[in-house]
Design an enzyme around this catalytic site. Structure first.
Site: not given
Ligand code: OAD
Length: 252
Positions: A69, A101, A117
């Site tokens: 990553r 992020n 995070h």
């Molecule tokens: P996710 O991978 O869970 O979700 C990503 C979100 O981004 C989804 O709802 C997609 O629909 C949306 N998405 C995708 N492409 C996009 C774009 N071009 N523009 C806008 N939105 C888009 O990621 P997070 O919500 O960040 O935790 O996940 C939360 C946490 O879970 C992360 O920080 C990490 C993970 O496990 C830890 O590492 C503790």
């Protein structure tokens, strides 16, 4: 087109919070946690690699995944979504950026986020906590397991400086994020699936405190019901358009 009520709320806002997740970096080529992965990593669920138990069981697998990553991030550039957020900070009286992020793309776009995070660029010892110094920007990678380096102090294994599932978030960062959410007029939730707590509480706190919550996401999430505005689209297209429509003189 941005709803006129949102344009008005933004133009008169004193405090704006932008809360971001992996989706804001998707258009920079960094896979989100829910994207299908390629190569070796397609066999693993990222949720199962992001734990202390996984590191104890197979440190090379977990370190290799994070180095993969980190290599992706090192080779990526901030996109129009990151730049729009940095620009918005110069257009409103106070903007607080909070990110889940672990990449550094917000910083490279000119923002200074509250990090909930941790960071891919702050490794430390799994055993004694000693920092390992910032690793070179372009790691040799690593679409494969990779033995983590050894700690210079105790010879323990070096782990990524990120918050794993089951670990506490940094208290100061979380307090600052909750405070900002409680006192803002508008909160943007950008590119997050809104399912990982306690971070996912941030937009909920803002909504309960009377802020207008604006979600930017191409897909539905559990936040849809609570968001005042759901802007369906990608961060790199929706945010620059929103800025143009809100702050270009001819639209005022
Ligand atoms: P996710 O991978 O869970 O979700 C990503 C979100 O981004 C989804 O709802 C997609 O629909 C949306 N998405 C995708 N492409 C996009 C774009 N071009 N523009 C806008 N939105 C888009 O990621 P997070 O919500 O960040 O935790 O996940 C939360 C946490 O879970 C992360 O920080 C990490 C993970 O496990 C830890 O590492 C503790």
């Amino acid at each position: 087109m941005t709803p006129s009520e949102l344009l008005a709320r933004l133009r008169s806002a004193s405090r704006v919070v932008v809360f971001t997740g992996a989706g804001v970096s998707a258009e920079s080529g960094i896979p989100t946690f829910r994207d299908a992965l390629t190569g070796l990593w397609s066999k693993f669920d990222p949720m199962q690699l992001a734990t202390a138990e996984a590191f104890r069981r197979d440190p090379a697998l977990v370190w290799g995944w994070y180095e993969w990553r980190r290599a992706k991030v090192a080779g990526a550039k901030p996109n129009a979504g990151h730049f729009a957020i940095a620009k918005m900070a110069s257009l409103v009286p106070l903007l607080t950026l909070i990110t889940q992020n672990v990449d550094d793309l917000h910083e490279r776009a000119g923002s200074d986020p509250i990090r909930l995070h941790g960071s891919l660029f702050a490794p430390r010892c799994f055993d004694c906590g000693e920092g390992h110094g910032v690793l070179p920007a372009s790691p040799i990678v690593a679409d494969e397991p990779l033995e983590p380096p050894a700690c210079a102090r105790c010879a323990g294994k070096i782990r990524p400086g990120v918050v794993w599932f089951g670990e506490a978030l940094p208290g100061e960062a979380l307090d600052a994020a909750f405070d900002a959410a409680r006192s803002c007029d508008v909160l943007f939730s950008v590119g997050t699936s809104s399912v990982v707590y306690p971070a996912a509480e941030i937009p909920v706190i803002a909504a309960r405190s009377g802020a207008a919550v604006v979600q930017v996401n191409p897909d539905r999430t559990p936040l849809d019901e609570m968001a005042r505005f759901n802007l369906r689209g990608s961060a790199a297209s929706v945010l620059p358009q929103l800025l143009r429509e809100t702050w270009s003189e001819e639209n005022r």
